[in-house]
Each structure stands twice: as structure tokens, then as C-alpha cells.
Design a protein around this motif. Sequence first.
Motif: not given
Length: 450
Positions: A307-322, A366-373
Motif C-alpha cells: 500500500l502506498a500514499g501519504r501520512v500526516r506527521t505533524g501540524n506544520q504545512p510540510e508535515s506530510w511524508d510519503a 516539496n509541497y505544503t498543505q494548510n494544517p487545518s484544511g
Amino acid sequence: MNPRNVLPLAVTLSLSCGGSGSPRPAPRELEFSGTAAVRVSPAKSGELLLLFETLQPQLLITSPIRSAGLLRAGPDIVQTYAAPDGFILIDAVAHPSGDVSLLSVQLRQQTGADYPLRAIVSRISPDGARLDRELSRLPPPTGTEAPPAFIASLDRVRLVAHGEDLYALVRWANNSVQAYRLETRALEQKWATFIEPPATLLITGIIGGGFDNFHQGDGPFFVHGDVDSQGNLYVAVVSTDELLTAHDAFFGENLTSFADPANFDFGAAVLTRIAADGSRTFARLLGMPGRGKRPLTLRVAGESAILAGRVRTGNQPESWDAWLLSVRTATGDLAWERNIDVQSGDMFWDVSPLSGGRFLAVGSTNYTQNPSGLSVSDARDPLAVILDSLGNVEKRIVLPVGPAGRGNEAMSVRVGDRDQVAISGVHNAPGTHAPVFSDAFLVVRSLEVF
């Protein structure tokens, strides 16, 4: 615009010759304007089948705009494939014989006995001969079928080729998931079986009708599947409270006991194994704890299912890992799980096995995401990495990129004969709120060139 006739508007080509007498095809880099190459698969004699999609804002994703095209040695698509009249193409696969199979759906208003969703498999030979076979829903064991639910997306079916045979996966209008094995060019149905019973699924909308580049809204409707060398089928669907409850009641199992309802955690996915003869082998709840995990694909690699995708690792905009999770195909037991941190936000769209238990994974970084959206940055870089048999990064592969400030994603990868690697994806794509347009790319190289 007729979604069955959407074709790449233009193509550019970059060729570099392999040395004199080299048995390997020359590396190629192609770009197709106005579209995205969401899937690539090897076809007969080194040909490639591409599945194109015209990107749309989330408000329009109920009906994907896709087309399929066969690519030979040159830069031009030499044959295109369309859904039957009145249907929408969702998936396409190639066979060793040179045939191509399509899976298309039709959504219509339910009146009387008419069911709102139809699914049809088409088999097309190189000379253009065509056979269409409509799939039929399995009757529920109780004799009473659950009513249709709100259909938020038609991107709810998949095809898997196994030589000249096919597996079709369909999430019907009541959200039940059923699998079908179709044999030979005649599309003779060998068996059909339930993967999941009807269950409530919720869609998450992006404010302002933005572009949902990671399918955060309709991802729960996806069905992910692959097959091993013996013809055993593996199917994964996103896990929810409602799905686990329905699953356990339908199959007499207790997957819910592995979840954590008190913390609203129901794992990442349910993986089901169907033997080649259609018998159900096991179902496993995977990815606990799973609240931050987003499965985006399933691939079989030797004796493992990934299984592959992504995982949220924290509360910062860059807090997503593969994210990667490997289970043993024989039992469904967890082998290992990895978070891959390359550069700021990371994710994987696809993986393909290599020799020695290694594999190649592709996605975006090298992307960011709104931590609350749900809003994702406009700028993203393509990601491709070679991983060892335990999911550790051995090497990052450099891929071409599009204009600065826009999105780049490697969306599909296949490693074919003689270690020929084909990676397809998108350049010049939007972030969540940017103008929605893009260009597809395809990179074809020998693995030893990377």
C-alpha cells in the motif's frame, strides 16, 4: 466537449540514442499538452498504453474526462480507444496479444426498475474488432438490495490485467464492492464475488470548488487492486467506521476489534485476497493507527502487497511524508511500514517491483498543505525513488519538471522487459486554488540509466 474523444492536443519529443549496437530502446521524454497521463502500462512489443485525463475542479469530478492511447516507438499516439456511446471511460489496460481492455461507466437517473449505475468492459483487438460485456451486480444474500447512495464520483472502478484475462473491480451505487474475473478475448465470466457490502461513505469538499490534486475528497470511493503471478487478486479500500461495521456483519468477521473506535481510528484500509478460483482467502485491517494515512494505490511485488500514499506527521504545512506498508501475500500479515521524508511534503502515487525485492516508487515532493484544511500549494516537484526490499531509500531519480510555481507529479510507473522504466504524470498542474490546466509527461529509460 465529448469526454470519449479527448485526445492530446500536441506532443513534443526529446530523444537520446543508446550507444551503437545497444539492445535497449532509446530513452525518451515526451510531453502532451492540455492533459495529464494518470496511468501507463506496458503493451505488446515495447509499446505503451497511456490513460489521459483532462483535469477539472472538484465540483466537476463526478465525471472524469479520460481517453486512452497506444504509443509505439515514435512520439505519436497510433491508436485511441473510446468508451461505448453514452458511457464514460474510467480505466484501460493492455494484454500481451496486443488487445486493449476498457472499463467504462454510465450514470443515469433512477426511474422505476432502472439502476443508476452501469459498468461495461470492452475488449479491442489491434485490427479494431470489439466486444462489449456489461457487468451485472451480484444479488445480496438477504435477497434485498440496499438502495443507491449519493454518487459523489464515478472514479470507482478499476481493471487489472493478468495475461489475457481480466479482473474488474466495481463499487456499485450503494457502495458495495464486487470483483469479476473475465477470461480470454471472449470476456467469459469465470466468477464474481463480494469484496465489501454496502456502506455509507462521505465526501469532503474543497471550499471554493478548488482542484483536489491528491483526491482528498473522493479518495474513499476508490478501489485499488492488483494480481500476483498465480492469479490471486488483492483488493484494498479505505477503511471507515461504517465500512468495518458493515463488513463484519456481512462476512461474520471481527475486523472492528483491531480498530480504536474510542479515538475515532478505524485503520487505513481493508485488504482482501481472492484466490484465482474466486474463493475468498482473507481480509485484513491495515495501517493502525490510521487517522493520518491516505492510501492511494496497491501493488503486488513478489510475495508482498504494497500500500502506498501519504501520512500526516505533524501540524506544520510540510508535515506530510510519503507512506508505504508491506504485507505478506500468503497471510496478509504486516511485514514492515515506512514513512519517507524527502523534501518538505512528500507522497507516493504508485510503485513498481524491481529485481531482488526492491521497487521504484513515484509521486510528488516539496509541497505544503494548510494544517487545518485541504488546500495544497501550487508548487510541487516530481518524486521518484528506488527503495530496497524493506522500503528504505537507495537513490532518488531526477525527472523533468515544468514551469516554476506550478505542480509536477509522477503519477504512474511500470518496469517492463529488460528493465525498461516508464514513468508518466503531469507538469504545469494547479494547486488547490490555481487555474486548472496541465501538460502530461512520459519518461522512458532503462533502469541502468537512472
